[in-house]
Motif scaffolding. Sequence first.
Motif, PDB file in Angstrom:
ATOM      1  N   PRO A   2       6.296 -10.951  -5.451  1.00 32.83           N
ATOM      2  CA  PRO A   2       6.855 -10.131  -6.530  1.00 32.83           C
ATOM      3  C   PRO A   2       5.974  -8.926  -6.861  1.00 32.83           C
ATOM      4  N   VAL A   3       6.629  -7.844  -7.245  1.00 33.66           N
ATOM      5  CA  VAL A   3       5.944  -6.660  -7.755  1.00 33.66           C
ATOM      6  C   VAL A   3       5.838  -6.846  -9.261  1.00 33.66           C
ATOM      7  N   GLU A   4       4.654  -6.587  -9.819  1.00 29.15           N
ATOM      8  CA  GLU A   4       4.413  -6.820 -11.244  1.00 29.15           C
ATOM      9  C   GLU A   4       4.161  -5.507 -11.972  1.00 29.15           C
ATOM     10  N   LEU A  26       1.525  -4.747  -6.485  1.00 30.53           N
ATOM     11  CA  LEU A  26       1.639  -5.933  -5.660  1.00 30.53           C
ATOM     12  C   LEU A  26       0.215  -6.214  -5.183  1.00 30.53           C
ATOM     13  N   GLY A  27      -0.459  -7.107  -5.902  1.00 22.68           N
ATOM     14  CA  GLY A  27      -1.891  -7.277  -5.650  1.00 22.68           C
ATOM     15  C   GLY A  27      -2.604  -5.979  -5.991  1.00 22.68           C
ATOM     16  N   GLU A  28      -3.403  -5.467  -5.052  1.00 26.52           N
ATOM     17  CA  GLU A  28      -4.109  -4.203  -5.268  1.00 26.52           C
ATOM     18  C   GLU A  28      -3.308  -2.992  -4.803  1.00 26.52           C
ATOM     19  N   LEU A  29      -2.122  -3.206  -4.243  1.00 32.87           N
ATOM     20  CA  LEU A  29      -1.263  -2.100  -3.841  1.00 32.87           C
ATOM     21  C   LEU A  29      -0.541  -1.566  -5.072  1.00 32.87           C
ATOM     22  N   GLU A  30      -0.574  -0.257  -5.243  1.00 31.20           N
ATOM     23  CA  GLU A  30       0.064   0.387  -6.386  1.00 31.20           C
ATOM     24  C   GLU A  30       1.260   1.204  -5.926  1.00 31.20           C
ATOM     25  N   ALA A  31       2.407   0.941  -6.529  1.00 31.28           N
ATOM     26  CA  ALA A  31       3.611   1.723  -6.251  1.00 31.28           C
ATOM     27  C   ALA A  31       3.709   2.836  -7.282  1.00 31.28           C
ATOM     28  N   GLY A  32       4.098   4.024  -6.839  1.00 28.95           N
ATOM     29  CA  GLY A  32       4.301   5.153  -7.734  1.00 28.95           C
ATOM     30  C   GLY A  32       5.756   5.243  -8.154  1.00 28.95           C
ATOM     31  N   LYS A  33       6.114   6.408  -8.690  1.00 27.22           N
ATOM     32  CA  LYS A  33       7.504   6.635  -9.107  1.00 27.22           C
ATOM     33  C   LYS A  33       8.418   6.421  -7.907  1.00 27.22           C
ATOM     34  N   PRO A  53       6.555   5.182  -2.982  1.00 25.30           N
ATOM     35  CA  PRO A  53       5.219   5.620  -2.570  1.00 25.30           C
ATOM     36  C   PRO A  53       4.204   4.530  -2.926  1.00 25.30           C
ATOM     37  N   VAL A  54       3.297   4.245  -2.007  1.00 28.03           N
ATOM     38  CA  VAL A  54       2.347   3.145  -2.182  1.00 28.03           C
ATOM     39  C   VAL A  54       0.947   3.618  -1.826  1.00 28.03           C
ATOM     40  N   THR A  55      -0.048   3.199  -2.623  1.00 21.52           N
ATOM     41  CA  THR A  55      -1.453   3.446  -2.294  1.00 21.52           C
ATOM     42  C   THR A  55      -2.223   2.146  -2.492  1.00 21.52           C
ATOM     43  N   GLY A  56      -3.287   1.996  -1.705  1.00 16.81           N
ATOM     44  CA  GLY A  56      -4.134   0.829  -1.889  1.00 16.81           C
ATOM     45  C   GLY A  56      -4.847   0.422  -0.622  1.00 16.81           C
ATOM     46  N   PRO A  57      -5.465  -0.756  -0.655  1.00 17.84           N
ATOM     47  CA  PRO A  57      -6.230  -1.243   0.496  1.00 17.84           C
ATOM     48  C   PRO A  57      -5.336  -1.444   1.720  1.00 17.84           C
ATOM     49  N   LEU A  58      -5.778  -0.917   2.850  1.00 21.37           N
ATOM     50  CA  LEU A  58      -5.030  -1.047   4.094  1.00 21.37           C
ATOM     51  C   LEU A  58      -4.840  -2.513   4.471  1.00 21.37           C
ATOM     52  N   GLN A  59      -5.837  -3.344   4.217  1.00 21.09           N
ATOM     53  CA  GLN A  59      -5.741  -4.772   4.558  1.00 21.09           C
ATOM     54  C   GLN A  59      -4.545  -5.423   3.862  1.00 21.09           C
ATOM     55  N   GLN A  60      -4.325  -5.099   2.591  1.00 22.58           N
ATOM     56  CA  GLN A  60      -3.184  -5.684   1.874  1.00 22.58           C
ATOM     57  C   GLN A  60      -1.851  -5.133   2.373  1.00 22.58           C
ATOM     58  N   ALA A  61      -1.834  -3.848   2.738  1.00 28.69           N
ATOM     59  CA  ALA A  61      -0.604  -3.272   3.278  1.00 28.69           C
ATOM     60  C   ALA A  61      -0.245  -3.933   4.605  1.00 28.69           C
TER      61      ALA A  61
END
Length: 188
Positions: A2-4, A26-33, A53-61
């Motif tokens: 789930p996305v929180e 989603l964990g350390e991944l951050e979704a933008g608008k 749009p998503v930013t964050g650790p490559l390992q989690q992606a």
Amino acid sequence: PPVEGVSGTGTFDEKSFHLRPDGGSLGELEAGKSVIDITGLDTDDERIALHVPVTGPLQQAIALLAHPRLDLVDALGLDPAEIEGHARADAEFRFPLLRDLTFDEVDVAVAARLQDVAVGPSLLGREVDDGTLSLQVTGAGMHAEGTLDLAGVPAAIDWTENFERDASYETLVKLEVHNSKGAARALL
């Protein structure tokens, strides 16, 4: 998973839902608008289109792409536990709302910028460090290009994976290294 922390706005009528989340995680991944459109509610052909749009650790992606429902990583020989770096991506997905959806029914387009990429020796048989790559993924394949250090040797990489069953090749990796006395020894 789930996305929180999602907030945003939405509109709907008898034919469609239009959601505009301001972000979430989603964990350390951050979704933008983001944009989520669900259409065809008045037909037997309900569909969803997402732009996130998503930013964050490559390992989690990479771990998310390795999820059994997607299973996009095993064929590449990547172990998410061996990957480090940062990703900034724009992801688009379009698919019918079906209970038994298959990956072949999903239109996907991801464009990403990967920085500070480091990968253990499972990729290309050598350690990868200091990678800066552009990445495009579609249902037909993947293309990554950029620079990295392979076993301590600076190199340019151009990597293509074909996901199509009838493609003339599955994997094509082109490496360009500057000729130096130690380069060949380090890579062999």
